[in-house]
Design a protein around this motif. Structure first.
Motif, PDB file in Angstrom:
ATOM      1  N   VAL A  23       1.045  11.194   4.314  1.00  0.00           N
ATOM      2  CA  VAL A  23       1.896  11.052   3.138  1.00  0.00           C
ATOM      3  C   VAL A  23       2.833   9.860   3.278  1.00  0.00           C
ATOM      4  CG1 VAL A  23       3.793  12.105   1.840  1.00  0.00           C
ATOM      5  CG2 VAL A  23       1.783  13.462   2.450  1.00  0.00           C
ATOM      6  N   LEU A  24       3.510   9.742   4.406  1.00  0.00           N
ATOM      7  CA  LEU A  24       4.518   8.698   4.570  1.00  0.00           C
ATOM      8  C   LEU A  24       3.918   7.324   4.822  1.00  0.00           C
ATOM      9  CD1 LEU A  24       7.299  10.597   6.549  1.00  0.00           C
ATOM     10  CD2 LEU A  24       7.029  10.279   4.083  1.00  0.00           C
ATOM     11  N   SER A  25       2.629   7.297   5.141  1.00  0.00           N
ATOM     12  CA  SER A  25       1.952   6.004   5.290  1.00  0.00           C
ATOM     13  C   SER A  25       1.312   5.567   3.980  1.00  0.00           C
ATOM     14  CB  SER A  25       0.861   6.088   6.367  1.00  0.00           C
ATOM     15  OG  SER A  25      -0.206   6.898   5.921  1.00  0.00           O
ATOM     16  N   ASN A  52       9.013   2.848  10.272  1.00  0.00           N
ATOM     17  CA  ASN A  52       9.008   1.438  10.639  1.00  0.00           C
ATOM     18  C   ASN A  52       7.876   0.765   9.865  1.00  0.00           C
ATOM     19  OD1 ASN A  52       8.405  -1.059  11.910  1.00  0.00           O
ATOM     20  ND2 ASN A  52       9.393  -0.362  13.802  1.00  0.00           N
ATOM     21  N   ARG A  53       8.257   0.033   8.802  1.00  0.00           N
ATOM     22  CA  ARG A  53       7.249  -0.514   7.904  1.00  0.00           C
ATOM     23  C   ARG A  53       6.368  -1.562   8.572  1.00  0.00           C
ATOM     24  NH1 ARG A  53       7.830   0.566   2.365  1.00  0.00           N
ATOM     25  NH2 ARG A  53       8.413   2.756   2.241  1.00  0.00           N
ATOM     26  N   PHE A  54       6.917  -2.330   9.489  1.00  0.00           N
ATOM     27  CA  PHE A  54       6.112  -3.357  10.144  1.00  0.00           C
ATOM     28  C   PHE A  54       5.020  -2.719  11.013  1.00  0.00           C
ATOM     29  CE2 PHE A  54      10.091  -5.684   9.348  1.00  0.00           C
ATOM     30  CZ  PHE A  54       9.573  -6.741   8.627  1.00  0.00           C
ATOM     31  N   ALA A  55       5.423  -1.729  11.807  1.00  0.00           N
ATOM     32  CA  ALA A  55       4.438  -1.046  12.655  1.00  0.00           C
ATOM     33  C   ALA A  55       3.420  -0.300  11.791  1.00  0.00           C
ATOM     34  CB  ALA A  55       5.158  -0.079  13.588  1.00  0.00           C
ATOM     35  N   GLN A  56       3.922   0.291  10.703  1.00  0.00           N
ATOM     36  CA  GLN A  56       3.050   1.048   9.808  1.00  0.00           C
ATOM     37  C   GLN A  56       2.015   0.141   9.156  1.00  0.00           C
ATOM     38  OE1 GLN A  56       4.587   2.826   5.961  1.00  0.00           O
ATOM     39  NE2 GLN A  56       4.742   4.588   7.310  1.00  0.00           N
ATOM     40  N   LYS A  59      -0.768  -0.732  11.473  1.00  0.00           N
ATOM     41  CA  LYS A  59      -1.650   0.393  11.758  1.00  0.00           C
ATOM     42  C   LYS A  59      -2.515   0.778  10.567  1.00  0.00           C
ATOM     43  CE  LYS A  59      -1.525   5.178  13.481  1.00  0.00           C
ATOM     44  NZ  LYS A  59      -0.644   6.273  13.939  1.00  0.00           N
ATOM     45  N   THR A  60      -1.895   0.814   9.364  1.00  0.00           N
ATOM     46  CA  THR A  60      -2.593   1.325   8.180  1.00  0.00           C
ATOM     47  C   THR A  60      -3.171   0.232   7.294  1.00  0.00           C
ATOM     48  OG1 THR A  60      -0.607   1.312   6.798  1.00  0.00           O
ATOM     49  CG2 THR A  60      -1.006   3.281   8.135  1.00  0.00           C
ATOM     50  N   ARG A  61      -2.742  -1.030   7.529  1.00  0.00           N
ATOM     51  CA  ARG A  61      -3.116  -2.142   6.680  1.00  0.00           C
ATOM     52  C   ARG A  61      -2.618  -1.940   5.251  1.00  0.00           C
ATOM     53  NH1 ARG A  61      -9.158  -4.200   8.553  1.00  0.00           N
ATOM     54  NH2 ARG A  61      -8.604  -4.564  10.744  1.00  0.00           N
ATOM     55  N   ARG A  62      -1.487  -1.276   5.133  1.00  0.00           N
ATOM     56  CA  ARG A  62      -0.831  -1.087   3.843  1.00  0.00           C
ATOM     57  C   ARG A  62       0.590  -1.616   3.890  1.00  0.00           C
ATOM     58  NH1 ARG A  62      -2.677   4.161   0.401  1.00  0.00           N
ATOM     59  NH2 ARG A  62      -4.902   3.654   0.372  1.00  0.00           N
ATOM     60  N   THR A  63       1.027  -2.199   2.785  1.00  0.00           N
ATOM     61  CA  THR A  63       2.387  -2.750   2.712  1.00  0.00           C
ATOM     62  C   THR A  63       3.387  -1.742   2.174  1.00  0.00           C
ATOM     63  OG1 THR A  63       2.116  -3.557   0.443  1.00  0.00           O
ATOM     64  CG2 THR A  63       1.392  -5.020   2.232  1.00  0.00           C
ATOM     65  N   GLY A 118      -3.000  -9.808   0.061  1.00  0.00           N
ATOM     66  CA  GLY A 118      -2.546  -8.655   0.824  1.00  0.00           C
ATOM     67  C   GLY A 118      -1.057  -8.433   0.771  1.00  0.00           C
ATOM     68  N   ARG A 119      -0.366  -9.045  -0.205  1.00  0.00           N
ATOM     69  CA  ARG A 119       1.087  -8.906  -0.301  1.00  0.00           C
ATOM     70  C   ARG A 119       1.487  -7.520  -0.784  1.00  0.00           C
ATOM     71  NH1 ARG A 119       3.516 -14.051  -0.823  1.00  0.00           N
ATOM     72  NH2 ARG A 119       2.147 -15.603   0.128  1.00  0.00           N
ATOM     73  N   VAL A 120       0.623  -6.884  -1.592  1.00  0.00           N
ATOM     74  CA  VAL A 120       0.926  -5.576  -2.176  1.00  0.00           C
ATOM     75  C   VAL A 120      -0.303  -4.684  -2.100  1.00  0.00           C
ATOM     76  CG1 VAL A 120       2.724  -6.456  -3.747  1.00  0.00           C
ATOM     77  CG2 VAL A 120       0.326  -6.411  -4.495  1.00  0.00           C
ATOM     78  N   ASP A 121      -0.086  -3.389  -2.282  1.00  0.00           N
ATOM     79  CA  ASP A 121      -1.202  -2.432  -2.245  1.00  0.00           C
ATOM     80  C   ASP A 121      -1.810  -2.181  -3.614  1.00  0.00           C
ATOM     81  OD1 ASP A 121      -0.775  -2.150   0.472  1.00  0.00           O
ATOM     82  OD2 ASP A 121       0.547  -0.416   0.237  1.00  0.00           O
TER      83      ASP A 121
END
Length: 333
Positions: A23-25, A52-56, A59-63, A118-121
């Motif tokens: 959910v949070l990712s 942590n959005r950078f780490a996320q 990992k997820t390839r989502r912004t 890849g700037r946005v999802d």
């Protein structure tokens, strides 16, 4: 005090840590129910959990970011729409970036290319010049698109979701309303591009059905100044309509200013109707009769559709959803 973790969120929400992570990712899948989603986001808020959005992203390839693309951020219609988008996006743990195109084809394409990097999802937008085919490569790259439209579009094989108000039918309703009030000389003003064609078509159809001669003036913009200049031109050329229908409220407010400059009374000498029901519409004197598109709800539905697409909950083809309109009767007509 130690920083809260996903484990803490899972404990408070009464769910697994894996569900919290999904959910949070933003990687929600059909197995995560809306009730579970709500419990997790509420628990995260209560604990003050901040991922942590950078780490996320690594990992997820989502912004965890959505782009909201609009043609004129200074038009009061769009901030209300954007607020609706943001309210829903926030519940889904997404941020919103708003960009302005001025309805310019090059700028609209620029922001599609920007999203493709890849700037946005995902993208929610009001596009004046782009067609469905222009979005194919973006959608096929996994960036979903929701368009806010002024007419029904075919869903088609490209997985674009459209939210629309039937502007043609709304324009017909305006003309029918004015005819019902006894008007026979009804002029229309519209800007260039965007919803111009369908609103003018609706006006022309209603005028033809009533056996009345249309009078349409097309300007270069949907702005107050354009409405003022167009109304001045109509009056200077000797045509005296009993009512003027402007394709948006900013133009209508400009029309009202032009009429006052000529000491014409509204609505006794000339009635005025707009389109959009922006916040100033109820504040001008006299208050403006207009068409409400419920733009906050439109923004909410657009964001809901985009999040569903991101979570894999939409069909593989394009979809279309209509949002109702309402004629708002005030003192200007």
């Amino acid at each position: 005090m130690k920083r809260p973790t996903q484990k803490d969120v899972a404990k408070l929400a009464g769910v697994s840590q894996a569900a919290v992570s999904m959910v949070l990712s933003g990687a929600g899948v059909p197995t995560v129910s809306s009730d579970t989603w709500a419990r997790i986001t509420e628990a995260a808020r209560t604990l003050g959990y901040a991922p942590n959005r950078f780490a996320q992203a690594l990992k997820t390839r989502r912004t965890m970011t959505i782009a909201c693309i609009v043609p004129d951020i200074t038009n009061p219609f769009y901030p209300v729409l954007i607020r609706g988008v943001q309210a829903v996006a926030q519940e889904g743990a997404y941020d919103v970036i708003t960009v302005n195109t001025d309805g310019d084809p090059a700028r609209e394409r620029h922001f599609l290319d920007w999203a493709h990097q890849g700037r946005v999802d995902g993208v929610i937008g009001v596009f004046f010049t782009l067609r469905a085919a222009d979005f194919r490569s973006l959608v096929e790259a996994g960036v979903p698109v929701v368009r806010i439209e002024s007419a029904r579009k075919k869903g088609g094989d490209i997985a674009i979701d459209d939210i629309f108000v039937d502007s043609r039918e709304a324009a017909r309703a305006v003309v029918d309303y004015l005819i019902g009030r006894g008007h026979r000389r009804i002029a229309m003003l519209a800007g260039t591009g965007g919803p111009q064609r369908v609103r003018v078509d609706g006006y022309r159809e209603a005028m033809a059905a009533a056996g009345m001669e249309p009078s349409v003036t097309i300007t270069d913009a949907f702005s107050e100044e354009a409405g003022f200049a167009a109304a001045q031109s109509i009056l200077e050329n000797g045509y005296r309509p009993t009512a003027i229908f402007a394709a948006n409220d900013l133009m209508a407010i400009g029309v009202m200013r032009a009429l006052r400059d000529r000491q014409l009374r509204i609505p006794d000498d000339v009635a005025v109707v707009g389109f959009d029901d922006i916040s100033p519409a109820s504040l001008v004197s006299p208050p403006l009769t207009t068409v409400s598109q419920f733009q906050a709800r439109m923004g909410e539905r657009a964001a809901e559709a985009l999040l569903e697409r991101l979570r894999g909950l939409r069909p593989p083809h394009g979809t279309t959803e209509e949002v109702r309109f309402q004629l708002v009767e005030r003192a200007s007509a």
